[in-house]
Design a protein around this motif. Structure first.
Motif, PDB file in Angstrom:
ATOM      1  N   THR A   1      -1.758  -3.693  16.709  1.00  0.00           N
ATOM      2  CA  THR A   1      -1.671  -4.164  15.295  1.00  0.00           C
ATOM      3  C   THR A   1      -2.244  -3.689  14.285  1.00  0.00           C
ATOM      4  N   THR A   2      -3.584  -3.131  14.624  1.00  0.00           N
ATOM      5  CA  THR A   2      -4.455  -2.606  13.511  1.00  0.00           C
ATOM      6  C   THR A   2      -3.958  -1.150  13.287  1.00  0.00           C
TER       7      THR A   2
ATOM      8  N   VAL B   1      -0.849  -1.250  10.954  1.00  0.00           N
ATOM      9  CA  VAL B   1      -1.086  -1.658   9.927  1.00  0.00           C
ATOM     10  C   VAL B   1      -1.811  -0.500   8.969  1.00  0.00           C
TER      11      VAL B   1
ATOM     12  N   ARG C   1      -0.229   1.694   5.804  1.00  0.00           N
ATOM     13  CA  ARG C   1      -0.915   1.550   4.400  1.00  0.00           C
ATOM     14  C   ARG C   1      -0.997   2.698   3.353  1.00  0.00           C
TER      15      ARG C   1
ATOM     16  N   ALA D   1       2.921  -2.280   3.704  1.00  0.00           N
ATOM     17  CA  ALA D   1       3.416  -2.053   5.241  1.00  0.00           C
ATOM     18  C   ALA D   1       4.410  -2.726   5.509  1.00  0.00           C
TER      19      ALA D   1
ATOM     20  N   SER E   1       7.430  -3.149   8.757  1.00  0.00           N
ATOM     21  CA  SER E   1       7.861  -2.597   9.968  1.00  0.00           C
ATOM     22  C   SER E   1       9.340  -1.882   9.838  1.00  0.00           C
TER      23      SER E   1
END
Length: 157
Positions: A116-117, A120, A124, A129, A131
């Motif tokens: 997830t990190t 994101v 950025r 952001a 999907s």
């Protein structure tokens, strides 16, 4: 206290270790901790391989789709690493299966957090952001229109 001045507490009835230590099992604590670390690292690597073998995560993290051969290789590697983690976990300590399931859960949580990190942070620099699976307003409107026509149209007889 008994007549010799000793306490009546239960004494260890096991045979002493050759060096005379009754609690010899505690001396291998660093080895057990090292096995736990190796088991967790193998589970973490296995979960990461299984994560990257899925097309959805390949698009999110790599921005491309891997070939079927690579996907199959990542799947087999992931399953092999999870099996290795289980074998390492069985080699020592108390309640090894429960400990392995805990390590597996922590590894899965860590992979989810890292994926997830990474997603994101990857999105950025380009602005918002978003999907790649997110729908645009037009797609949502057309889907809702088609759903309304399906729901309110008379059945075919």
């Amino acid at each position: 206290m008994d007549r010799h001045g000793r306490s009546r507490a239960r004494r260890c009835r096991s045979r002493p270790h050759p060096d005379g230590n009754y609690h010899a099992g505690r001396d291998d604590a660093p080895a057990v901790a090292e096995r736990c670390n190796m088991s967790f690292l193998a589970a973490l690597a296995g979960m990461a391989c299984l994560c990257l073998s899925m097309v959805r995560h390949q698009r999110d993290l790599l921005s491309r789709q891997l070939s079927p051969g690579w996907r199959r290789g990542l799947q087999w590697t992931g399953y092999g690493l999870l099996l290795l983690s289980f074998v390492i976990s069985l080699s020592g300590g108390a309640i090894p299966v429960v400990r392995w399931l805990g390590e597996l859960s922590l590894a899965a949580l860590a992979v989810v957090a890292l994926a997830t990190t990474a997603f994101v942070l990857r999105q950025r620099p380009g602005g918002k952001a978003r999907s790649p699976r997110a729908f645009t307003r037009e797609q949502v409107r057309s889907a809702s229109r088609s759903a309304q026509t399906e729901c309110f149209s008379p059945p075919n007889r």
